[in-house]
Design a protein around this motif. Sequence first.
Motif: not given
Length: 334
Positions: A271-296
Amino acid sequence: MSRLLFLSFAPIIRLNFRDRGLRVGGPLSRQAFLAPVLALIVGCGGTGDRGGTGGSADGSAGGAIVVSEVGFQTPESVLHEPASDVYLVSNINGGPLDTDGNGFISRLSPEGEVLDLRWIDGASEGTILNAPKGMAAVDGRLFVADIDCVRVFVLDSLEQLEDICFPDATFLNDLAVDANGTLYVTDFGFTAGAEGLEPSGTDAVYRFTPDGRRQNMVMSPSLGNPNGIVVGPRGIFVVTFGTGEIFRLEADAKRTPVLPPSNRQLDGVVFNNDGELIFSDWGGGAVYRITRTGGVEAVLEGVSAPADIGYDAMRNRVLIPLFNDGAVHIVPLD
């Protein structure tokens, strides 16, 4: 888990994934996140319970730092240790289940300078460290997942205090500590077989309480190879590599879906300071975050094997080990 490992044992692991109806790679579905994520994630503050040798620490666009060619050996996890304000990097240095006594932990400055490549070294006398993976720091102690035990070190002296071992575990992967000092550890659910990695059916989340009790919180192959784990104000969250899902784990071991099973291969989560969930993805070769508005949103794309990520709450940075490339990316968030 490294892509080198994945390729080496492809017939076994790919069969396991195909049997679950999964596919490696593919686009991330934004719609799959929105409703469940907003219900469970928004408002969760991160706690971090989750967290010179040549080469280079190069700055890039947006203030990112890339630390490469410094001697990392299959870096699996990065943790910000706030008391000393340093980054710790666990290096497997061999196979993920090899009891070879050569795993080590590196110490980096926030500027990407290697302060001590082999700060804790399994090859040193009196130190047991084989294939270190996830880490957590609390109350002056460092906890390190290492195959079937959690190694505990004193941060100041590097004394190895104890080994917390789990007799039924085969592949301890990540760990986190809650506000009460309870330790949570995932078991990836694989073991070493004659032809490589084989499913062990020991997929699990363990709990170790401050009074010394070891508990099997949940064990089932249906967990889908649990990998990263993070503890926040609204519970325990787990990401899986085999089934590509995120769920909240309740005290009674009930699983509440956050991201349904997908074709992703998820590794680390914070989690970051804003409560957003951040995760890493091997299959996509990327790191994503889920924003507080629900966007990825993508934090970093186009990389190979982003493993167990950490978070620097002081600087609002994601710390990303690249397992195959022997590098660490330090990426500021907007």
